[in-house]
Design a protein around this motif. Structure first.
Motif: not given
Length: 407
Positions: A194-201, A364-371, A382-389
């Motif tokens: 609902d907030y621009g993330v292309v993931q049902a989370r 998929l988690q909505s991290f910008p590409d310069d992250f 692992k870091q990506i999977g555990n993160a808050v989008p």
């Protein structure tokens, strides 16, 4: 108006913090037990510092591996890097952590973060010792920071399983504890899509307000249009299994999704577009799974595989362990298990026939590409999977700022 500040607890790779920084908040400290995630936070803090100084070319040199991390970190004031505290929050460490956080007598506006949530996940709840799992009581450590710094509000994030763990008793205890500390407590279940993330989370968001400034549960603004995984992947170069690039130019110009949500935000190359290798059996399974999904919208079930592709006789457990990411809609939830294997995150393009890359998971988690994620490929996953989008965090941060400025 003065900029609001925050402390990030159980910070992970700082996905939640990223959303708050984007909304204009100033981080006072990040506390995280994983060393590689702490390096990720430091590198991101360095990025934000260099951005404020208009010296991002130094950052780009680092993520292209033209200079070492040691050489890169020498360019920053101690307070930038020392604000990342690599330690596990427990009864023995908490006093030392308080000593390391030095807000220079300034008030702390907000505390954010979510304790490790494995104990509350659907898998974790099948464990017999859930009531004795120390992770269930980490909200008490969170509360000790509320007691020490008395922020005007807090935002606590976790998995939906928190609500039902131990028949709901854990959540009742959590709310009672936070109320005892002087906060009115509200919660709701948010979906990142609902907030621009292309993931049902789906995640539980708990908001606490000091009782003299009670705004209830905020009305976080949702995006009107739903975007797709294909929108997020469209400009990324094709990869073969096991192929990867530390940095590579984009395949084409950015589309409206990438521009609107600033996932491509100024650089002309993408980093960490790295896929894992797969054996021939897995690739044959992936191809079957992709064809079933793209042609019939049917998920591959393990019992339906040809006998020559099966590796075990158990056909009643984990029958959906091979799953294609939905290119024409939202992805299913990205979790830390992606670090173990890619079977649950198969790329939707049959021509590529592989699991998703590190950068694709980050998208998929909505991290910008310069992250930039520090550590090995597995550590990054692992870091990506555990993160808050970050985009969901940004929506939360904007509304919280609007309300906090009214106090």
């Amino acid at each position: 108006m003065k900029k609001l500040n925050f402390i990030d607890l159980f910070a992970g790779a700082s996905g939640m913090s990223e959303g708050f920084v984007k909304a204009g908040y100033i981080p006072v400290a990040h506390i995280e037990m994983n060393e590689e995630a702490c390096y990720t936070i430091k590198t991101r803090a360095a990025y934000h510092y260099l951005k404020s100084k208009k010296k991002l070319n130094l950052y780009y040199s680092y993520i292209k591996k033209e200079i070492t991390r040691e050489e890169f970190y020498k360019n920053f004031p101690d307070e930038i890097l020392n604000a990342v505290i690599n330690i596990e929050i427990d009864d023995n460490s908490i006093k030392d952590i308080f000593k390391k956080i030095n807000p220079q007598n300034q008030e702390i506006d907000l505390i954010i973060g979510g304790p490790p949530c494995q104990a509350y996940s659907l898998l974790g709840r099948h464990q017999d010792n859930i009531e004795n799992d120390p992770r269930n009581k980490l909200y008490i450590q969170y509360g000790r920071f509320l007691k020490q710094y008395s922020p005007r509000a807090f935002v606590f994030e976790n998995v939906p399983g928190l609500l039902s763990a131990n028949k709901g008793q854990h959540f009742k205890n959590l709310k009672a504890y936070f109320r005892k500390l002087g906060y009115e407590v509200y919660h709701d279940t948010l979906d990142a899509s609902d907030y621009g993330v292309v993931q049902a989370r789906k995640r539980i968001i708990i908001v606490g307000w000091k009782k003299e400034a009670d705004f209830g549960f905020p009305d976080f603004v949702k995006t009107k249009k739903k975007y797709t995984v294909n929108d997020a992947f469209e400009d990324l170069p094709e990869l073969k299994p096991g192929e990867g690039y530390q940095f590579i130019n984009y395949k084409n110009k950015k589309n409206s999704y990438l521009e609107k949500f600033e996932l491509r935000n100024g650089i002309d190359f993408v980093t960490q577009h790295i896929s894992r290798p797969h054996n021939e059996r897995d690739l044959a399974i992936y191809k079957t799974a992709i064809q079933k999904w793209n042609n019939q919208a049917i998920r591959l079930r393990y019992p339906d595989l040809p006998e020559e592709l099966k590796t075990h006789k158990n056909e009643s457990s984990f029958i959906d362990r091979y799953k294609v990411v939905n290119g024409s809609g939202s992805s299913h939830t990205v979790v830390a298990h992606i670090a173990k294997d890619g079977h649950y995150y198969i790329h939707p393009d049959e021509e590529q026939c592989r699991s998703i890359s590190v950068r694709e998971a980050a998208r998929l988690q909505s991290f910008p590409d310069d992250f930039y994620f520090e550590g090995s490929r597995s550590a990054a996953f692992k870091q990506i999977g555990n993160a808050v989008p970050p985009l969901m965090a940004y929506a939360i941060a904007k509304k919280m700022k609007e309300l906090l400025w009214q106090i």
